[in-house]
Enzyme design. Structure first.
Site, PDB file in Angstrom:
ATOM      1  CG  ASN A 155       9.750  -8.132   0.647  1.00 56.19           C
ATOM      2  OD1 ASN A 155       9.356  -8.978   1.412  1.00 56.19           O
ATOM      3  ND2 ASN A 155       9.965  -6.949   0.715  1.00 56.19           N
ATOM      4  CE  LYS A 178      -0.460 -16.772   5.016  1.00 58.65           C
ATOM      5  NZ  LYS A 178      -0.004 -17.260   3.814  1.00 58.65           N
ATOM      6  CD  GLU A 181       0.201 -16.419  -1.012  1.00 59.30           C
ATOM      7  OE1 GLU A 181       0.355 -16.360   0.188  1.00 59.30           O
ATOM      8  OE2 GLU A 181      -1.002 -16.031  -1.284  1.00 59.30           O
ATOM      9  N   GLY A 230       3.277  -6.908   5.433  1.00 60.54           N
ATOM     10  CA  GLY A 230       2.931  -7.215   4.273  1.00 60.54           C
ATOM     11  C   GLY A 230       2.249  -5.741   3.636  1.00 60.54           C
ATOM     12  CB  THR A 234      -2.975  -7.664   3.160  1.00 56.03           C
ATOM     13  OG1 THR A 234      -2.680  -7.866   1.918  1.00 56.03           O
ATOM     14  CG2 THR A 234      -3.293  -8.910   3.909  1.00 56.03           C
ATOM     15  CD  GLU A 252       7.297  -3.455  11.126  1.00 58.59           C
ATOM     16  OE1 GLU A 252       7.761  -2.449  10.050  1.00 58.59           O
ATOM     17  OE2 GLU A 252       7.505  -3.150  12.224  1.00 58.59           O
ATOM     18  CB  CYS A 286       8.733  -2.629   2.845  1.00 60.39           C
ATOM     19  SG  CYS A 286      10.099  -3.170   3.852  1.00 60.39           S
ATOM     20  CD  GLU A 387       4.916  -0.937  -1.101  1.00 59.85           C
ATOM     21  OE1 GLU A 387       3.763  -1.678  -0.960  1.00 59.85           O
ATOM     22  OE2 GLU A 387       5.966  -1.138  -0.446  1.00 59.85           O
ATOM     23  CD  GLU A 464       8.890  -6.895  12.403  1.00 60.42           C
ATOM     24  OE1 GLU A 464       8.300  -8.045  12.873  1.00 60.42           O
ATOM     25  OE2 GLU A 464       9.151  -7.056  11.040  1.00 60.42           O
TER      26      GLU A 464
HETATM   27  P1  NAD Z   1       0.487  -9.356   0.999  1.00 66.66           P
HETATM   28  O1  NAD Z   1      -0.104  -8.259   1.864  1.00 66.66           O
HETATM   29  O2  NAD Z   1      -0.123  -9.583  -0.486  1.00 66.66           O
HETATM   30  O3  NAD Z   1       0.712 -10.666   1.769  1.00 66.66           O
HETATM   31  C1  NAD Z   1       1.231 -10.805   2.683  1.00 66.66           C
HETATM   32  C2  NAD Z   1       0.866 -12.120   3.565  1.00 66.66           C
HETATM   33  O4  NAD Z   1      -0.412 -11.971   3.982  1.00 66.66           O
HETATM   34  C3  NAD Z   1       1.139 -13.318   2.868  1.00 66.66           C
HETATM   35  O5  NAD Z   1       1.728 -14.407   3.705  1.00 66.66           O
HETATM   36  C4  NAD Z   1      -0.380 -13.571   2.490  1.00 66.66           C
HETATM   37  O6  NAD Z   1      -0.698 -14.970   2.222  1.00 66.66           O
HETATM   38  C5  NAD Z   1      -1.154 -13.009   3.686  1.00 66.66           C
HETATM   39  N1  NAD Z   1      -2.318 -12.630   3.316  1.00 66.66           N
HETATM   40  C6  NAD Z   1      -2.825 -12.218   2.104  1.00 66.66           C
HETATM   41  N2  NAD Z   1      -4.264 -11.776   2.310  1.00 66.66           N
HETATM   42  C7  NAD Z   1      -4.563 -11.961   3.551  1.00 66.66           C
HETATM   43  C8  NAD Z   1      -5.762 -11.609   4.430  1.00 66.66           C
HETATM   44  N3  NAD Z   1      -7.083 -11.316   3.754  1.00 66.66           N
HETATM   45  N4  NAD Z   1      -5.714 -11.842   5.634  1.00 66.66           N
HETATM   46  C9  NAD Z   1      -4.658 -12.470   6.240  1.00 66.66           C
HETATM   47  N5  NAD Z   1      -3.508 -12.801   5.479  1.00 66.66           N
HETATM   48  C10 NAD Z   1      -3.304 -12.577   4.106  1.00 66.66           C
HETATM   49  O7  NAD Z   1       1.930  -8.813   0.747  1.00 66.66           O
HETATM   50  P2  NAD Z   1       3.059  -9.232  -0.329  1.00 66.66           P
HETATM   51  O8  NAD Z   1       2.585  -8.964  -1.643  1.00 66.66           O
HETATM   52  O9  NAD Z   1       3.343 -10.683  -0.080  1.00 66.66           O
HETATM   53  O10 NAD Z   1       4.233  -8.153   0.106  1.00 66.66           O
HETATM   54  C11 NAD Z   1       4.320  -7.082  -0.463  1.00 66.66           C
HETATM   55  C12 NAD Z   1       4.041  -6.116   0.556  1.00 66.66           C
HETATM   56  O11 NAD Z   1       4.724  -6.188   1.895  1.00 66.66           O
HETATM   57  C13 NAD Z   1       4.317  -4.711   0.151  1.00 66.66           C
HETATM   58  O12 NAD Z   1       3.458  -3.784   0.429  1.00 66.66           O
HETATM   59  C14 NAD Z   1       5.699  -4.356   1.067  1.00 66.66           C
HETATM   60  O13 NAD Z   1       5.899  -3.173   1.276  1.00 66.66           O
HETATM   61  C15 NAD Z   1       5.413  -4.965   2.389  1.00 66.66           C
HETATM   62  N6  NAD Z   1       6.423  -5.376   3.160  1.00 66.66           N
HETATM   63  C16 NAD Z   1       6.695  -4.400   4.350  1.00 66.66           C
HETATM   64  C17 NAD Z   1       7.895  -4.686   5.224  1.00 66.66           C
HETATM   65  C18 NAD Z   1       8.063  -4.027   6.200  1.00 66.66           C
HETATM   66  O14 NAD Z   1       8.692  -4.009   7.405  1.00 66.66           O
HETATM   67  N7  NAD Z   1       7.400  -2.773   6.560  1.00 66.66           N
HETATM   68  C19 NAD Z   1       8.846  -5.482   4.741  1.00 66.66           C
HETATM   69  C20 NAD Z   1       8.503  -6.179   3.463  1.00 66.66           C
HETATM   70  C21 NAD Z   1       7.301  -6.116   2.949  1.00 66.66           C
END
Ligand code: NAD
Length: 492
Positions: A155, A178, A181, A230, A234, A252, A286, A387, A464
């Protein structure tokens, strides 16, 4: 537009995946192919981690090069990011679907600010002298942790990477990053810039791939710290996967931001804040203020003024400068948003605007969803607790301060929220009582590189930005120096 074929950046070299696999990066607004990147697997990640480890052990980056020199390189990265804002903002918008207005005004510049901020701090990382009795000298050293693995979401691709990379490098760590994707391109552009300014090989590595690559990074025994941004789901698997080697973790995660409007607020300003909080980056934020808590006496007036504003939000292609709501990242994300809208209706909610995919040729190929406002839902329903990560908000009335705080805190998440009031005591009372990592009084969605950012509860841990992030990328060593000639030992 010419489709670019990117390589990953490992140990100062541009490399493909060992098995030759590639990932396509497509624009979520029209499915046009933007670029390809290597789809790396376990063996590729292992190579990158080994390179980062060998580089860290050489101590060139952390010790032989002094901190002001590290700072100089980081400052140069910041300068180039500012300079290339147009090109990078375009790339970011094309792959993420977010409006060019946002990437041009916020994402890339703030990423640059982050490098400049930590560039200045690099030379100030220091331990302290510990005041023991005269016959001993005791002091601490703040040392880098080692190899830091970083996993970031789609995002705010470059921005969230910079939140991690800049302080970690300033502190002398080496990095394997990383990106998502869906949005790996600006991380690779960052690697090009790092190479251009002369960051030594092996210090900053960018690997590309999907969950499998992230998992390999999280589980790798030679990653000393993992910094993950993320989803909370995850994060659970990351915590599990990283437990064998007991890595240090920064997490985060998700949020369900409460935005509290008291009757004595400046309603015009508050509505501006609510709009930004709810619909920036089409709600894929987020810290999004998705639970809008409004005091009963101004509820009707708020709705009367708010809904026309939402209805007028221009939705469209991310590269169109008029666009304020772009495309969601994927079909899966669009399906998730639709699921929650259905759930909201099943739970008795009433939709005041939006609630469906927009109609028309411009939207046919993209993952668009109309900004949607629910009322008549209580805070305990699924739509208020989970969420959604899309442009869907709920407006909930409250009677008094006590109830507002109770509702706001009734969430498993605790990332960020806002309070709108002209009564500063009320604002500060709320700020004290809200179980959130960030509280804005009379503003929303405002992050600054100088101020720490992170979650309470299931929104994660670690911080952060600010001095706090720098301290999270270092560890403390204590050194005791004996000054006595005659020492009494227990086992003389
Ligand atoms: P996601 O958890 O699906 O993916 C995030 C990253 O993790 C990607 O690079 C993905 O390839 C990797 N990933 C996926 N499965 C994994 C695994 N099993 N092991 C290791 N890595 C893995 O999240 P998203 O859909 O890309 O992003 C949205 C989420 O991120 C929302 O929940 C949002 O609230 C959160 N977010 C949090 C913050 C914060 O600062 N707190 C900021 C931005 C987004």
């Amino acid at each position: 537009m010419k489709v670019q074929s990117y390589a990953a950046y490992v140990n100062g070299k541009w490399v493909q995946a060992e098995n030759g696999n590639i990932l396509e990066v497509r624009c979520p607004a029209d499915q046009e192919l933007v670029a390809t990147v290597p789809e790396m697997g376990i063996a590729d990640i292992d190579q990158a981690v080994r390179a980062a480890k060998a580089t860290f052990l050489k101590e060139e980056w952390s010790s032989h090069m002094n901190a002001p020199t590290r700072g100089k390189l980081l400052r140069e990265i910041g300068r180039i990011l500012h300079e290339r804002v147009d090109e990078l903002a375009k790339l970011e918008s094309l792959s993420s679907g977010k409006p060019i207005l946002e990437t041009s005004l916020i994402d890339i510049h703030m990423a640059a600010d982050c490098f400049e901020y930590y560039a200045d701090l690099a030379a100030h990382i220091a331990g302290r002298q510990v005041p023991l009795a005269q016959q001993a000298l005791d002091f601490t050293l703040r040392e880098p942790i080692g190899v830091v693995g970083m996993i970031v979401p789609f995002n705010f691709p470059l921005l969230l990477a910079s939140f991690k990379v800049a302080p970690a490098l300033a502190a002398g760590n080496t990095v394997v990053l990383k990106p998502s994707e869906f949005t790996p391109l600006t991380a690779l552009e960052l690697a090009k810039i790092a190479e251009e300014v002369g960051v030594p090989e092996g210090v900053f590595n960018v690997v590309t791939g999907s969950a499998e690559a992230g998992k390999a990074l999280a589980e790798h025994a030679d990653i000393d710290k993992l910094s993950f941004t993320g989803s909370t789901n995850t994060a659970r698997s990351i915590v599990h996967g990283s437990s064998n080697s007991l890595k240090r973790l920064t997490l985060e995660l998700g949020g369900k931001g409460p935005n509290l409007l008291f009757a004595d607020c400046d309603l015009d300003q508050a509505i501006n804040g609510v709009m930004t909080g709810a619909f920036m980056n089409q709600g894929e934020v987020c810290i999004a203020g998705t639970r809008i808590l409004v005091q009963e006496s101004i509820f009707d007036e708020f709705i009367k003024r708010f809904i026309p504003r939402v209805e007028q939000l221009p939705m469209g292609h991310p590269l169109d400068w008029n666009t304020r709501v772009g495309a969601l990242i994927s079909k899966a994300q669009l399906d998730k948003v639709e699921y929650f809208v259905r759930r909201g209706l099943e739970e008795g909610g009433r939709i005041l605007c939006g609630g469906r995919r927009p109609q028309g040729e411009v939207y046919d190929k993209g993952f668009f969803f109309e900004p949607t406002v629910f009322v008549d839902l209580t805070n305990d329903c699924e739509v208020c607790q989970e969420e959604i990560f899309g442009p869907v908000v709920v407006v909930i009335p409250f009677s008094d301060e006590e109830e507002a705080i109770l509702l706001a805190n009734d969430s498993k998440y605790g990332l960020a929220g806002g309070v709108w009031t002209k009564d500063i005591k009320k604002g500060l009372r709320a700020a004290r009582r809200l179980k959130l990592g960030t509280v804005w009084v009379n503003n929303y969605n405002l992050l600054r590189v100088e101020a720490p950012f992170g979650g309470y509860k299931m929104s994660g841990f670690g911080r952060e930005l600010g001095l706090e992030a720098l301290s999270d990328y270092t560890q403390v060593k204590n050194v005791y120096v004996e000054l006595e000639d005659e020492i009494l030992y227990l086992y003389d």
